[in-house]
Design an enzyme around this catalytic site. Structure first.
Site, PDB file in Angstrom:
ATOM      1  N   HIS A 186      23.484   1.509  12.800  1.00  8.60           N
ATOM      2  CA  HIS A 186      24.697   2.259  13.126  1.00  8.60           C
ATOM      3  C   HIS A 186      25.361   1.675  14.369  1.00  8.60           C
ATOM      4  O   HIS A 186      24.723   0.995  15.169  1.00  8.60           O
ATOM      5  CB  HIS A 186      24.353   3.730  13.393  1.00  8.60           C
ATOM      6  CG  HIS A 186      23.727   4.432  12.228  1.00  8.60           C
ATOM      7  ND1 HIS A 186      24.456   5.134  11.301  1.00  8.60           N
ATOM      8  CD2 HIS A 186      22.429   4.519  11.828  1.00  8.60           C
ATOM      9  CE1 HIS A 186      23.643   5.630  10.388  1.00  8.60           C
ATOM     10  NE2 HIS A 186      22.400   5.284  10.686  1.00  8.60           N
ATOM     11  N   ASN A 204       0.851  -1.183   0.000  1.00  8.78           N
ATOM     12  CA  ASN A 204       0.000   0.000   0.000  1.00  8.78           C
ATOM     13  C   ASN A 204       0.897   1.247   0.000  1.00  8.78           C
ATOM     14  O   ASN A 204       2.128   1.149   0.031  1.00  8.78           O
ATOM     15  CB  ASN A 204      -0.948  -0.030   1.202  1.00  8.78           C
ATOM     16  CG  ASN A 204      -2.251   0.700   0.936  1.00  8.78           C
ATOM     17  OD1 ASN A 204      -2.271   1.735   0.273  1.00  8.78           O
ATOM     18  ND2 ASN A 204      -3.341   0.158   1.436  1.00  8.78           N
ATOM     19  N   SER A 232      -0.777  -3.715  13.070  1.00 12.04           N
ATOM     20  CA  SER A 232      -0.455  -2.342  12.673  1.00 12.04           C
ATOM     21  C   SER A 232       0.278  -1.621  13.796  1.00 12.04           C
ATOM     22  O   SER A 232      -0.039  -1.777  14.973  1.00 12.04           O
ATOM     23  CB  SER A 232      -1.728  -1.585  12.295  1.00 12.04           C
ATOM     24  OG  SER A 232      -2.631  -1.573  13.376  1.00 12.04           O
ATOM     25  N   GLY A 286      -0.414  -1.808   8.677  1.00  9.54           N
ATOM     26  CA  GLY A 286      -0.009  -0.428   8.433  1.00  9.54           C
ATOM     27  C   GLY A 286       0.840   0.156   9.546  1.00  9.54           C
ATOM     28  O   GLY A 286       0.567  -0.023  10.730  1.00  9.54           O
TER      29      GLY A 286
END
Length: 207
Positions: free
Chosen positions: A115, A85, A160, A142
Site C-alpha cells: 500500500h 506444508n 524459520s 516455517g
C-alpha cells in the site's frame, strides 16, 4: 486505450482492488480454495485437478498441504517438485514465481501486495504490488514472511520466522527480522551432507 484495473495490478501500478472484475476473480479463487481445503489425503487426483485450475503454472510433482490460501492463484507459477506444508498464504496481486524443488515449511507467507506509505494515499483505496521470485532448490522455514519485490536466489535457506525485505543471493543462509545473510553455503557443506545422507541410507539397507 485506458488500462483496466486488472492490467494496472499486474503491471505493478496503482489500482483499485474493489474493481468488479478483480472482486469476481477473488471470489472464484475463494470457491476453489475452499473446495481444495475440504479435500482429504485420499483424494490426490481431486487435489491435483483443483490446483491445476487454480494456479497460473504448476510443474510435475508439486504438493500443497491444506489448508492453503491465495488471493487470485493465476499469478502463482510453480516449478517442478514444489512442496508447501500446511497454512501457507500467497497474496498474488503480482507474479509469484517459485522455482524447481523449492520447499516451504508451515505458515510461510509470500506477499506481493502493498500500500502507499502515507495515510491520505492509503485511504484513497489505491493499492499496488511488486513481483516475488524464489530460486530453484531453496528452503523457506516455517513462519517466514517474504515481502513484495524480493528475489531469493537458488539453493538458499531462509530461517524459520524470518522476515525477508531485500534480495538474498544464491546459496545463502539468511535469518532474522529483517533477514540477514549469515553465510554462503560452500562445496564442503554439500560434500558433508551428501556423505551423511549416503551413510544414513546405507545403514538402512544393512538393517
Amino acid at each position: 486505450m485506458t488500462k483496466s484495473q486488472k492490467d494496472r495490478m499486474l503491471a505493478g501500478e496503482l489500482y483499485l482492488a474493489g474493481d468488479p472484475e478483480l472482486v469476481a476473480m477473488r471470489q472464484e479463487c475463494k470457491k476453489k480454495i475452499q473446495a481444495y481445503n475440504r479435500t482429504s489425503s485420499d483424494e490426490p487426483a481431486q487435489r491435483q485437478k483443483l490446483l491445476q485450475s487454480l494456479l497460473g503454472e504448476m510443474g510435475e510433482g508439486c504438493y500443497i498441504e491444506p489448508p492453503f490460501y491465495v488471493d487470485y492463484g493465476s499469478q502463482v507459477k510453480l516449478g517442478k517438485g514444489v512442496y508447501f506444508n500446511m497454512d501457507c498464504m500467497l497474496l498474488d496481486t503480482c507474479e509469484i514465481k517459485i522455482g524447481d524443488d523449492v520447499m516451504f515449511g508451515p505458515r510461510v507467507s509470500v506477499y506481493t501486495a502493498h500500500h502507499p506509505l502515507t495515510k491520505k494515499a492509503r485511504l484513497s483505496g489505491a493499492e499496488l504490488g511488486t513481483p516475488v521470485e524464489i530460486g530453484d532448490g531453496s528452503w523457506i522455514g516455517g513462519g517466514a514472511i517474504i515481502n513484495p519485490g524480493v528475489k531469493i536466489g537458488k539453493n538458499c535457506v531462509i530461517g524459520s520466522g524470518s522476515v525477508v525485505v531485500r534480495d538474498i543471493p544464491d546459496n545463502a543462509i539468511a535469518v532474522g527480522n529483517p533477514a540477514k545473510v549469515l553465510r554462503l553455503l560452500k562445496p564442503e557443506d554439500e560434500a558433508k551432507w551428501d556423505q551423511q545422507v549416503a551413510d544414513f541410507f546405507n545403514e538402512l539397507k544393512s538393517e
